[in-house]
Scaffold this motif. Structure first.
Motif, PDB file in Angstrom:
ATOM      1  N   GLU A   6       0.835  -1.203   0.000  1.00 23.17           N
ATOM      2  CA  GLU A   6       0.000   0.000   0.000  1.00 23.17           C
ATOM      3  C   GLU A   6       0.869   1.252   0.000  1.00 23.17           C
ATOM      4  O   GLU A   6       0.517   2.270  -0.593  1.00 23.17           O
ATOM      5  CB  GLU A   6      -0.901   0.029   1.240  1.00 23.17           C
ATOM      6  CG  GLU A   6      -2.074  -0.929   1.205  1.00 23.17           C
ATOM      7  CD  GLU A   6      -2.976  -0.720   2.404  1.00 23.17           C
ATOM      8  OE1 GLU A   6      -3.304   0.446   2.716  1.00 23.17           O
ATOM      9  OE2 GLU A   6      -3.345  -1.722   3.036  1.00 23.17           O
ATOM     10  N   GLN A   7       2.000   1.177   0.695  1.00 21.44           N
ATOM     11  CA  GLN A   7       2.895   2.331   0.803  1.00 21.44           C
ATOM     12  C   GLN A   7       4.334   1.850   0.696  1.00 21.44           C
ATOM     13  O   GLN A   7       4.862   1.217   1.609  1.00 21.44           O
ATOM     14  CB  GLN A   7       2.690   3.063   2.128  1.00 21.44           C
ATOM     15  CG  GLN A   7       3.592   4.286   2.293  1.00 21.44           C
ATOM     16  CD  GLN A   7       3.416   4.975   3.636  1.00 21.44           C
ATOM     17  OE1 GLN A   7       2.500   4.663   4.393  1.00 21.44           O
ATOM     18  NE2 GLN A   7       4.289   5.919   3.932  1.00 21.44           N
ATOM     19  N   LEU A   8       4.965   2.139  -0.417  1.00 16.90           N
ATOM     20  CA  LEU A   8       6.388   1.863  -0.593  1.00 16.90           C
ATOM     21  C   LEU A   8       7.022   3.142  -1.122  1.00 16.90           C
ATOM     22  O   LEU A   8       6.857   3.510  -2.285  1.00 16.90           O
ATOM     23  CB  LEU A   8       6.628   0.695  -1.559  1.00 16.90           C
ATOM     24  CG  LEU A   8       7.981  -0.017  -1.441  1.00 16.90           C
ATOM     25  CD1 LEU A   8       7.997  -1.318  -2.257  1.00 16.90           C
ATOM     26  CD2 LEU A   8       9.159   0.850  -1.867  1.00 16.90           C
ATOM     27  N   ASP A   9       7.732   3.849  -0.241  1.00 19.27           N
ATOM     28  CA  ASP A   9       8.283   5.158  -0.561  1.00 19.27           C
ATOM     29  C   ASP A   9       9.755   5.046  -0.929  1.00 19.27           C
ATOM     30  O   ASP A   9      10.477   4.191  -0.422  1.00 19.27           O
ATOM     31  CB  ASP A   9       8.124   6.100   0.628  1.00 19.27           C
ATOM     32  CG  ASP A   9       6.671   6.361   0.983  1.00 19.27           C
ATOM     33  OD1 ASP A   9       5.835   6.337   0.057  1.00 19.27           O
ATOM     34  OD2 ASP A   9       6.369   6.570   2.167  1.00 19.27           O
ATOM     35  N   ARG A  10      10.191   5.941  -1.789  1.00 18.65           N
ATOM     36  CA  ARG A  10      11.597   5.997  -2.214  1.00 18.65           C
ATOM     37  C   ARG A  10      12.116   7.405  -1.962  1.00 18.65           C
ATOM     38  O   ARG A  10      11.553   8.388  -2.454  1.00 18.65           O
ATOM     39  CB  ARG A  10      11.690   5.621  -3.692  1.00 18.65           C
ATOM     40  CG  ARG A  10      13.059   5.782  -4.329  1.00 18.65           C
ATOM     41  CD  ARG A  10      14.050   4.716  -3.886  1.00 18.65           C
ATOM     42  NE  ARG A  10      15.247   4.821  -4.728  1.00 18.65           N
ATOM     43  CZ  ARG A  10      16.256   5.655  -4.470  1.00 18.65           C
ATOM     44  NH1 ARG A  10      16.213   6.438  -3.388  1.00 18.65           N
ATOM     45  NH2 ARG A  10      17.287   5.706  -5.274  1.00 18.65           N
ATOM     46  N   MET A  11      13.198   7.534  -1.177  1.00 19.54           N
ATOM     47  CA  MET A  11      13.731   8.835  -0.782  1.00 19.54           C
ATOM     48  C   MET A  11      15.209   8.929  -1.132  1.00 19.54           C
ATOM     49  O   MET A  11      15.973   7.976  -0.919  1.00 19.54           O
ATOM     50  CB  MET A  11      13.552   9.013   0.732  1.00 19.54           C
ATOM     51  CG  MET A  11      14.076  10.319   1.303  1.00 19.54           C
ATOM     52  SD  MET A  11      14.046  10.313   3.142  1.00 19.54           S
ATOM     53  CE  MET A  11      12.284  10.143   3.474  1.00 19.54           C
ATOM     54  N   ASN A  12      15.620  10.061  -1.660  1.00 18.40           N
ATOM     55  CA  ASN A  12      17.037  10.387  -1.823  1.00 18.40           C
ATOM     56  C   ASN A  12      17.415  11.418  -0.764  1.00 18.40           C
ATOM     57  O   ASN A  12      16.785  12.477  -0.680  1.00 18.40           O
ATOM     58  CB  ASN A  12      17.327  10.958  -3.214  1.00 18.40           C
ATOM     59  CG  ASN A  12      17.355   9.897  -4.288  1.00 18.40           C
ATOM     60  OD1 ASN A  12      17.660   8.738  -4.023  1.00 18.40           O
ATOM     61  ND2 ASN A  12      17.017  10.271  -5.513  1.00 18.40           N
ATOM     62  N   ALA A  13      18.397  11.098   0.052  1.00 15.27           N
ATOM     63  CA  ALA A  13      18.858  12.020   1.090  1.00 15.27           C
ATOM     64  C   ALA A  13      19.899  12.954   0.482  1.00 15.27           C
ATOM     65  O   ALA A  13      21.023  12.539   0.161  1.00 15.27           O
ATOM     66  CB  ALA A  13      19.447  11.251   2.261  1.00 15.27           C
ATOM     67  N   VAL A  14      19.534  14.197   0.324  1.00 13.32           N
ATOM     68  CA  VAL A  14      20.378  15.167  -0.372  1.00 13.32           C
ATOM     69  C   VAL A  14      21.684  15.395   0.380  1.00 13.32           C
ATOM     70  O   VAL A  14      21.717  15.451   1.623  1.00 13.32           O
ATOM     71  CB  VAL A  14      19.612  16.503  -0.526  1.00 13.32           C
ATOM     72  CG1 VAL A  14      20.486  17.535  -1.237  1.00 13.32           C
ATOM     73  CG2 VAL A  14      18.324  16.276  -1.293  1.00 13.32           C
ATOM     74  N   ASN A  15      22.777  15.494  -0.391  1.00 12.06           N
ATOM     75  CA  ASN A  15      24.117  15.773   0.145  1.00 12.06           C
ATOM     76  C   ASN A  15      24.592  14.718   1.141  1.00 12.06           C
ATOM     77  O   ASN A  15      25.360  15.027   2.059  1.00 12.06           O
ATOM     78  CB  ASN A  15      24.156  17.156   0.807  1.00 12.06           C
ATOM     79  CG  ASN A  15      23.885  18.278  -0.181  1.00 12.06           C
ATOM     80  OD1 ASN A  15      24.279  18.204  -1.338  1.00 12.06           O
ATOM     81  ND2 ASN A  15      23.195  19.305   0.268  1.00 12.06           N
ATOM     82  N   CYS A  16      24.151  13.488   0.967  1.00 15.20           N
ATOM     83  CA  CYS A  16      24.583  12.390   1.842  1.00 15.20           C
ATOM     84  C   CYS A  16      25.272  11.308   1.025  1.00 15.20           C
ATOM     85  O   CYS A  16      24.818  10.949  -0.061  1.00 15.20           O
ATOM     86  CB  CYS A  16      23.384  11.775   2.562  1.00 15.20           C
ATOM     87  SG  CYS A  16      22.685  12.801   3.865  1.00 15.20           S
ATOM     88  N   HIS A  17      26.370  10.771   1.591  1.00 14.62           N
ATOM     89  CA  HIS A  17      26.999   9.600   0.984  1.00 14.62           C
ATOM     90  C   HIS A  17      26.589   8.359   1.778  1.00 14.62           C
ATOM     91  O   HIS A  17      25.688   8.415   2.620  1.00 14.62           O
ATOM     92  CB  HIS A  17      28.527   9.766   0.913  1.00 14.62           C
ATOM     93  CG  HIS A  17      29.197  10.118   2.197  1.00 14.62           C
ATOM     94  ND1 HIS A  17      29.082   9.361   3.352  1.00 14.62           N
ATOM     95  CD2 HIS A  17      30.018  11.172   2.531  1.00 14.62           C
ATOM     96  CE1 HIS A  17      29.785   9.889   4.322  1.00 14.62           C
ATOM     97  NE2 HIS A  17      30.361  11.009   3.859  1.00 14.62           N
ATOM     98  N   HIS A  18      27.263   7.248   1.524  1.00 10.85           N
ATOM     99  CA  HIS A  18      26.829   5.969   2.077  1.00 10.85           C
ATOM    100  C   HIS A  18      26.886   5.925   3.604  1.00 10.85           C
ATOM    101  O   HIS A  18      26.113   5.189   4.223  1.00 10.85           O
ATOM    102  CB  HIS A  18      27.690   4.842   1.494  1.00 10.85           C
ATOM    103  CG  HIS A  18      27.219   3.471   1.852  1.00 10.85           C
ATOM    104  ND1 HIS A  18      26.131   2.880   1.250  1.00 10.85           N
ATOM    105  CD2 HIS A  18      27.678   2.555   2.749  1.00 10.85           C
ATOM    106  CE1 HIS A  18      25.945   1.673   1.750  1.00 10.85           C
ATOM    107  NE2 HIS A  18      26.866   1.449   2.664  1.00 10.85           N
ATOM    108  N   LEU A  19      27.754   6.690   4.216  1.00 11.53           N
ATOM    109  CA  LEU A  19      27.856   6.691   5.676  1.00 11.53           C
ATOM    110  C   LEU A  19      27.049   7.806   6.310  1.00 11.53           C
ATOM    111  O   LEU A  19      26.402   7.598   7.341  1.00 11.53           O
ATOM    112  CB  LEU A  19      29.327   6.780   6.094  1.00 11.53           C
ATOM    113  CG  LEU A  19      30.220   5.617   5.639  1.00 11.53           C
ATOM    114  CD1 LEU A  19      31.653   5.815   6.122  1.00 11.53           C
ATOM    115  CD2 LEU A  19      29.667   4.278   6.146  1.00 11.53           C
TER     116      LEU A  19
END
Length: 286
Positions: free
Chosen positions: A245-258
């Motif tokens: 019902e809810q599957l969200d996709r987010m990009n965290a701006v200015n963030c790398h893998h750590l």
């Protein structure tokens, strides 16, 4: 198997972050300061493995939700204690927190490691009454390899583990920079300690298995991460998207893998806000 240099580069996190050792040292300092300020129930055994232990931090509010965090490290490094500082923002928000440990490859196989995490979740569900958190509001999250393990928990039929067949035990889930197609890692140096062949990698990949727990699910990746990590989450959203019902996709701006996982410790971050919003608003399934 021959190393594929392009794939090896896509998933070589430490090479992509030159100051990774400084970041790990900062995590250690923050974890040490947290441990001095906050007492918890540490190293509770949930299984037979040497590292099959968890740390439990409880609020004063009985029957509050529980947030469960699974650390990364490509299933072969890191420890639950290094991530303990992530708990503070949740505790301040009235949410109990568990940090999960697990045995590392190659001491165990990845299949055995995955089974340990399932055992840990069953332990947490069964001990909810004893420790005073709400078993209907257990939220899981994981970073990198921990994101993969979140996916595998969502793909678990819990009735075969003794949980009631009519209960969906996972309230909501967050996979941070998760790895969902392990076939991509077989021809990389990461696989040296995993020892996966293509068939085993596919069978342990959330991308190629059916989700069994339908709940709010967030896939988040740092905006500055390699295309490999973005593709991992994008592909899972494409394959699993019509099941949720809810599957969200987010990009965290200015963030790398750590730095992306450290957003869990920031109350104002979109990642933390998503996590706490679900615990406040999502319906309870009895």
């Amino acid at each position: 198997m021959t190393i594929d240099p392009e794939l090896d580069k896509l998933y070589n996190v430490r090479a992509a972050i030159p100051d990774h050792m400084d970041i790990f040292a900062d995590w250690e300092r923050r974890a040490a300061n947290f441990s001095k300020a906050v007492s918890g129930m540490l190293d509770l055994s949930y299984g037979a493995g040497e590292r099959a232990k968890l740390d439990l931090y409880l609020t004063e509010n009985r029957d509050a939700p529980l947030h469960v965090f699974i650390h990364g490290g490509y299933w072969q490094a890191m420890d639950k204690s290094q991530s303990s500082f992530l708990a503070k923002a949740f505790l301040d928000a009235g949410v109990n927190v568990t940090m999960l440990g697990y045995d590392l490859c190659p001491t165990v196989t990845l299949r055995e490691l995955t089974e340990e995490i399932r055992q840990a979740f069953v332990w947490l569900w069964q001990h909810a009454g004893k420790h005073g958190y709400d078993p209907r509001k257990i939220q899981i999250s994981g970073h990198s390899a921990g994101g993969h393990l979140v996916g595998m928990l969502l793909a678990t039929d819990w009735s075969s583990y003794g949980l009631p067949a009519d209960v969906n035990p996972i309230h909501s889930a967050i996979a941070i920079s998760g790895l969902f197609d392990l076939t991509q890692l077989v021809p990389t140096s990461i696989n040296n300690k995993l020892g996966l062949d293509m068939d085993e990698a596919k069978s342990l990949s959330p991308l190629f298995v059916e989700p069994q727990n339908i709940c709010p699910f967030l896939l988040v990746v740092g905006g500055d991460e390699s295309s490999g990590f973005h593709q991992q989450s994008d592909n899972l959203k494409k394959v699993w998207g019509n099941r949720f019902e809810q599957l969200d996709r987010m990009n965290a701006v200015n963030c790398h893998h750590l730095s992306v996982v450290a957003q869990l410790a920031q109350k104002e971050s979109a990642l933390f806000q998503w996590a706490t919003r679900q615990l406040e608003s999502w319906r309870i399934v009895l």
